[in-house]
Design a protein around this motif. Structure first.
Motif, mmCIF file in Angstrom:
data_model
loop_
_atom_site.group_PDB
_atom_site.id
_atom_site.type_symbol
_atom_site.label_atom_id
_atom_site.label_comp_id
_atom_site.label_asym_id
_atom_site.label_seq_id
_atom_site.Cartn_x
_atom_site.Cartn_y
_atom_site.Cartn_z
ATOM 1 N N ASN B 219 0.804 -1.243 0.000
ATOM 2 C CA ASN B 219 0.000 0.000 0.000
ATOM 3 C C ASN B 219 0.828 1.281 0.000
ATOM 4 O O ASN B 219 0.326 2.359 0.291
ATOM 5 N N MET B 220 2.103 1.138 -0.320
ATOM 6 C CA MET B 220 2.978 2.307 -0.261
ATOM 7 C C MET B 220 2.629 3.332 -1.340
ATOM 8 O O MET B 220 2.272 2.979 -2.459
ATOM 9 N N LEU B 221 2.762 4.602 -0.982
ATOM 10 C CA LEU B 221 2.661 5.692 -1.952
ATOM 11 C C LEU B 221 4.013 6.386 -2.040
ATOM 12 O O LEU B 221 4.849 6.242 -1.141
ATOM 13 N N THR B 222 4.188 7.113 -3.132
ATOM 14 C CA THR B 222 5.471 7.794 -3.334
ATOM 15 C C THR B 222 5.256 9.300 -3.313
ATOM 16 O O THR B 222 4.292 9.804 -3.883
ATOM 17 N N ALA B 223 6.186 9.967 -2.658
ATOM 18 C CA ALA B 223 6.111 11.425 -2.581
ATOM 19 C C ALA B 223 7.368 12.037 -3.177
ATOM 20 O O ALA B 223 8.434 11.415 -3.191
ATOM 21 N N THR B 224 7.234 13.240 -3.677
ATOM 22 C CA THR B 224 8.417 14.009 -4.034
ATOM 23 C C THR B 224 8.192 15.445 -3.582
ATOM 24 O O THR B 224 7.054 15.860 -3.351
ATOM 25 N N ILE B 225 9.282 16.170 -3.419
ATOM 26 C CA ILE B 225 9.206 17.405 -2.639
ATOM 27 C C ILE B 225 9.949 18.550 -3.303
ATOM 28 O O ILE B 225 10.895 18.326 -4.071
ATOM 29 N N ARG B 226 9.494 19.749 -3.032
ATOM 30 C CA ARG B 226 10.226 20.946 -3.413
ATOM 31 C C ARG B 226 10.387 21.821 -2.173
ATOM 32 O O ARG B 226 9.390 22.224 -1.569
ATOM 33 N N ASP B 227 11.622 22.059 -1.798
ATOM 34 C CA ASP B 227 11.929 22.876 -0.621
ATOM 35 C C ASP B 227 12.237 24.294 -1.083
ATOM 36 O O ASP B 227 12.531 24.525 -2.269
ATOM 37 N N THR B 228 12.198 25.226 -0.174
ATOM 38 C CA THR B 228 12.483 26.608 -0.531
ATOM 39 C C THR B 228 13.796 26.704 -1.318
ATOM 40 O O THR B 228 14.811 26.174 -0.889
ATOM 41 N N PRO B 229 13.751 27.368 -2.469
ATOM 42 C CA PRO B 229 14.976 27.440 -3.285
ATOM 43 C C PRO B 229 16.080 28.238 -2.594
ATOM 44 O O PRO B 229 17.254 28.022 -2.854
ATOM 45 N N VAL B 230 15.694 29.149 -1.720
ATOM 46 C CA VAL B 230 16.672 29.969 -1.004
ATOM 47 C C VAL B 230 16.691 29.512 0.449
ATOM 48 O O VAL B 230 15.651 29.535 1.116
ATOM 49 N N ASN B 231 17.862 29.107 0.926
ATOM 50 C CA ASN B 231 17.941 28.663 2.315
ATOM 51 C C ASN B 231 17.537 29.811 3.239
ATOM 52 O O ASN B 231 18.005 30.940 3.080
ATOM 53 N N GLY B 232 16.668 29.522 4.177
ATOM 54 C CA GLY B 232 16.147 30.557 5.066
ATOM 55 C C GLY B 232 14.818 31.117 4.580
ATOM 56 O O GLY B 232 14.162 31.878 5.290
ATOM 57 N N GLY B 233 14.416 30.731 3.382
ATOM 58 C CA GLY B 233 13.152 31.218 2.840
ATOM 59 C C GLY B 233 11.968 30.409 3.340
ATOM 60 O O GLY B 233 12.117 29.458 4.095
ATOM 61 N N LYS B 234 10.792 30.843 2.927
ATOM 62 C CA LYS B 234 9.566 30.183 3.385
ATOM 63 C C LYS B 234 8.646 29.888 2.203
ATOM 64 O O LYS B 234 8.714 30.539 1.176
ATOM 65 N N LEU B 235 7.759 28.931 2.449
ATOM 66 C CA LEU B 235 6.698 28.623 1.500
ATOM 67 C C LEU B 235 5.591 29.654 1.716
ATOM 68 O O LEU B 235 5.055 29.765 2.812
ATOM 69 N N LYS B 236 5.275 30.425 0.675
ATOM 70 C CA LYS B 236 4.265 31.471 0.848
ATOM 71 C C LYS B 236 2.871 30.900 0.563
ATOM 72 O O LYS B 236 1.970 30.992 1.375
ATOM 73 N N SER B 237 2.720 30.297 -0.610
ATOM 74 C CA SER B 237 1.419 29.717 -0.937
ATOM 75 C C SER B 237 1.574 28.707 -2.071
ATOM 76 O O SER B 237 2.561 28.734 -2.804
ATOM 77 N N PHE B 238 0.580 27.841 -2.180
ATOM 78 C CA PHE B 238 0.543 26.920 -3.315
ATOM 79 C C PHE B 238 -0.911 26.587 -3.594
ATOM 80 O O PHE B 238 -1.758 26.718 -2.700
ATOM 81 N N ASP B 239 -1.182 26.171 -4.820
ATOM 82 C CA ASP B 239 -2.567 25.942 -5.232
ATOM 83 C C ASP B 239 -2.778 24.452 -5.491
ATOM 84 O O ASP B 239 -2.698 23.977 -6.630
ATOM 85 N N ALA B 240 -3.073 23.724 -4.415
ATOM 86 C CA ALA B 240 -3.204 22.273 -4.495
ATOM 87 C C ALA B 240 -4.310 21.854 -5.465
ATOM 88 O O ALA B 240 -4.193 20.822 -6.138
ATOM 89 N N ALA B 241 -5.364 22.672 -5.543
ATOM 90 C CA ALA B 241 -6.508 22.307 -6.390
ATOM 91 C C ALA B 241 -6.092 22.106 -7.849
ATOM 92 O O ALA B 241 -6.714 21.341 -8.580
#
Lengths: 149, 719
Positions: B219-241
């Motif tokens: 039942n495993m699922l696979t994930a992949t990720i995107r981290d802030t391109p600039v170290n020290g930065g933050k995720l502001k928003s994303f549009d999952a829909a």
């Protein structure tokens, strides 16, 4: 459904036909010996044979394979007997971390098929895969050994 | 030809079988599992099967360096077992905690696997041997002192009776472990000290070897990720829909307010959706920084008043001022990525009462701690199972990807999640080899000797970035690796009366980290290339100039290298360079032979590398580590450079971050000269001499001093 022939078996898969062969092999067919390294055909960790010719499977969409026969690292040794190339790899104690070695062995196997006694220059030209541990010296020795045998 | 139609059911069945080896009864101590199968743990290190098979437990991580084999050789040597029957297994960090850290430190870095644990693993083997002998003696009702063991067979001297380890293992496990065991003298070694083949090769040739990235759980699922391109930065928003309806997509997850992950049925589906996901970032203060800003920051530090003093003898500045001749040079070394062949990955399964994770790590205990912290569970409700690593090079000492996997899994209780980083994510979110500039000022006296030397380092501190609690009154002692005057860890090896090595710490926002060889890499370039500059200023041969100042152990290794290489006897058109250092407890030296064509094309023909690592546990693997060190070190010297634009790393894959391939591989000849009275590391020390030996040879070929790495940025046509 898309049919694909791998290591002598025909598989029918539901994968999107645009999926790179690498990920069909790994995620749909469970053949994880073929490795993901870069996804842009630079490192060669995903090297397979398609109708006997080396291909970097990360850049080959499933629908481009068609009826051609795919061979992966799992398709080399038959009944537990290593091929000449694999045996030479074993004799020369080639792998370090081992992650790139599936691709290296597939590239070497294809080279030896077309060039049974390769020179160093021919090895250099054919073996463009990346190894970060730095097993190149042992790979060269193993290819020469396999050519002798 | 057979036809197989893959459906979810048979796919999962086979996957479960594969995963079985990685999921041995969660939380069950070894001894209980083993009691059921007749397999006997003698002590923490040694397990014996009824058929005499020996399983040696290894706590350190195997990432290609051969530690499984080398440590097993040391245990087997004392155990007196049949090497042909030896296999290895990892204990888990959870088991280590549950058993009062019986296996000691799991951390695998700093070339310390063998040098730090040789004593206790050999004791483990010797203790098990004595217990096996005692068990046989008890069965025969004879004194243990009349019995001996060899090749997994115990023999009683008087009667000639024999038995095997497998037969007495159950009884041996009940014997009182002896308190004091005498370890063998290295001259009596039969298994250790030999260039035995690795134990972990065969599966790497057939595709059977599973790495973390290959794990499959039901039942495993696979994930992949995107981290802030600039170290020290933050995720502001994303549009999952925008991506939730894409094929196979199960969930879009924000991580720690700085990263976003897509979970799907397969990697390609996850990756495709992540690429289509609209994301806005807040880059933070680092967002305005580019490479030229960092270079300016370091340049300022070269002349700054305040600096941490790492090593000082006599009065360097005074001696330089009074010297007959004064020379100065500025060097610099860029950020670099480890670029392990297997991208970062980790698999995790979270439920409200326990959490288990699997993956490649150089530090099992840190990975377990990260698992527990991210899981929000007590550590004894968690465990981490190590896989073999597709390369480590220092990158996998950090558990950022473990934390991410567990946090994603926590969003999907009961479903195993395999997180795979893309190569692009891996290239841009490494802990980068720290950037460093260096100004060296040297004085030569009238007799042609070094009157004084000032080495000013300016650049990034790994400790400040990763382990600020380890700074010493603000100073990072690791920065001075290779600039120590003696000691057992790293040293430059010269007798210089007036010396000052100091560091102006300048920490850009890019996250630094430990990178195979760490700070010896650039420090050896600074010191050994400048040593050639000083020799030239003194009008002397680089070898003779060094010989006058080198301490005996350094000199011995350098002599071994130049004798084998034939210093001064290179073929026509080929030029030599040399370098030496002591790093990770081992003395190393190299001679490089290069040529440069009229068009500026560099060819590295031959390397001769000498190593004194004290005890050479497996000379065949040492040779491979030496040869591999030149691939790693010269890839860095020729091509390695991560640049920064608008706060982010610009190089995203091997097409922009080039590395050495087969056609550039020089012939590497190793000279192993173990002096036998200490334990030195092997995986890292030689990397430090790779670049300076080649750079010194390039100068002799072209008249050009390459002081700013990498070499690819320079025109090598003759000056």
């Amino acid at each position: 459904m898309v049919a694909v022939t791998v290591n002598g078996k025909i598989y029918n898969t539901n994968a999107d036909p645009r999926t790179p062969l690498l990920w069909v092999l790994r995620d749909d067919l469970g053949l994880t010996g073929t490795k993901y390294g870069c996804g842009v055909a630079q490192c060669g960790s995903c090297t397979v044979h398609i109708d006997g010719v080396v291909n970097r499977s990360c850049r080959v969409p499933l629908n481009a394979v068609g009826r051609r026969k795919v061979t992966t690292i799992e398709g080399l040794a038959q009944g537990g007997t290593l091929t000449k190339v694999q045996q030479a790899w074993l004799d020369n104690d080639v792998p370090q971390c081992g992650y790139c070695q599936s691709g290296m062995i597939m590239a070497a196997a294809a080279l030896l098929k077309t060039t049974p006694k390769p020179t160093d220059e021919e090895i250099d030209a054919a073996m463009t895969n990346i190894c970060r541990c730095g097993t190149y010296q042992q790979i060269r020795a193993a290819i020469h050994d396999a050519a002798k045998g | 030809m057979t036809t197989t139609t893959l459906n979810r059911r048979n796919f999962l069945a086979s996957s479960a079988a594969i995963a079985g080896g990685f999921s041995l009864g969660f939380g069950v101590p070894f001894s209980r599992a083993e009691a059921q199968t007749g397999v006997q743990e003698i002590n923490a290190w040694v397990v014996i099967h009824p058929d005499d098979k020996v399983v040696i437990r290894i706590a350190r991580s195997e990432m290609g360096q051969g530690t499984l084999t080398g440590l097993a050789q040391l245990v087997a040597e004392e155990l007196e077992c049949d090497w042909a029957k030896v296999t290895t297994e990892y204990p888990t960090p959870g088991q280590n905690l549950a058993r009062n850290r019986v296996w000691g430190n799991f951390s695998t870095g700093g070339s310390q696997g063998i040098r730090q644990s040789n004593q206790y693993v050999r004791q483990g083997g010797a203790t098990a041997r004595e217990m096996l002998i005692q068990a046989a003696a008890k069965e025969w009702n004879v004194p243990a002192s009349e019995c001996s063991a060899a090749n997994s067979v115990i023999t009683h001297k008087g009667t000639g009776k024999t038995t095997t380890y497998g037969k007495v293992a159950a009884a041996a496990a009940k014997m009182e472990p002896p308190k004091d065991v005498k370890l063998k003298d290295a001259k009596d070694w039969k298994i250790a000290g030999k260039g035995l083949k690795r134990l972990d090769t065969r599966d790497k040739l057939t595709g059977a070897q599973l790495y973390g990235i290959d794990l499959k759980l039901p039942n495993m699922l696979t994930a992949t990720i995107r981290d802030t391109p600039v170290n020290g930065g933050k995720l502001k928003s994303f549009d999952a829909a925008k991506v939730e309806k894409m094929p196979g997509v199960k969930k879009v997850v924000a991580i720690d307010g700085r990263a976003v992950a897509v979970v799907a049925n397969s990697y390609w589906q996850a990756r495709t959706a992540l690429a289509a996901l609209p994301v806005e970032w807040d880059p933070g203060p680092g967002g305005s920084v580019s490479s030229s800003d960092i270079a300016a920051m370091l340049a300022e530090g070269l002349n700054a008043t305040q600096a941490f003093v790492g090593n000082q003898a006599g009065d360097a500045k005074g001696a330089i001022d009074k010297a007959a001749k004064k020379i100065e040079a500025v060097y610099s070394y860029p950020y670099q990525n480890h670029a392990t062949m297997e991208p970062m990955n980790c698999t995790a399964l979270w439920t409200p009462d326990k959490c288990e994770a699997w993956g490649p790590t150089q530090n099992g205990e840190a990975a377990l701690a990260a698992t527990a912290e991210a899981a929000g569970l007590p550590v004894n409700k968690c465990d981490f199972r190590k896989t073999l690593l597709g390369g480590g090079f220092g990158r996998r000492g950090r558990s950022d990807y473990v934390r991410q996997a567990v946090l994603i899994a926590k969003e999907m209780p009961g479903t195993p999640i395999k997180l795979i980083w893309s190569r692009e994510e891996d290239m841009t979110h490494c802990t980068f080899h720290p950037i460093m500039a260096c100004k060296l000022t040297g004085g030569i006296d009238a007799a042609g000797n070094i009157a004084g030397l000032h080495v000013r380092l300016s650049g990034q501190s790994i400790l400040a970035g990763l382990l600020p609690q380890n700074l010493q009154n603000g100073m990072d002692p690791v920065v001075f690796q290779g600039f120590n005057n003696g000691g057992t860890e790293s040293a430059y090896g010269y007798n210089i009366d007036n010396l000052l090595v100091d560091h102006a710490m300048r920490n850009p926002h890019v996250l630094p980290g430990f990178w195979r060889g760490v700070n010896t890499n650039q420090n050896a370039i600074f010191m050994e290339c400048f040593m050639d500059e000083l020799a030239e200023a003194a009008g002397q041969d680089p070898l003779e100039f060094r010989r006058k100042m080198l301490k005996p152990r350094h000199l011995r290794v350098l002599n071994a290298a130049v004798e084998k290489a034939g210093w001064g006897k290179a073929p026509a058109g080929v030029h030599q360079g040399l370098a030496q250092i002591m790093g990770y407890g081992s003395y190393v030296a190299a001679v490089a032979e290069v040529s440069v064509s009229d068009a500026g094309q560099l060819k590295i023909h031959r390397i001769v590398a000498a190593t004194d690592c004290g005890h050479a546990v497996n000379p065949a693997q040492i040779e491979r580590q030496i040869a591999g060190s030149f691939v790693y070190g010269l890839s860095a010297a020729l091509y390695g450079e991560c640049t920064v634009k608008d706060g982010a790393i610009e190089q995203t894959n091997f097409d922009t971050y080039n590395v050495m391939r087969m056609d550039e591989m020089p012939k590497v000849e190793s000279v192993i000269v173990p002096s036998g009275d200490f334990w030195g590391g092997v995986g890292e020390p030689t990397i430090a001499v790779a670049a300076p030996a080649v750079l010194n040879a390039i100068y002799r070929a072209t008249g050009k001093r390459i002081r700013t790495l990498p070499v690819m940025n320079h025109d090598l046509r003759k000056a």
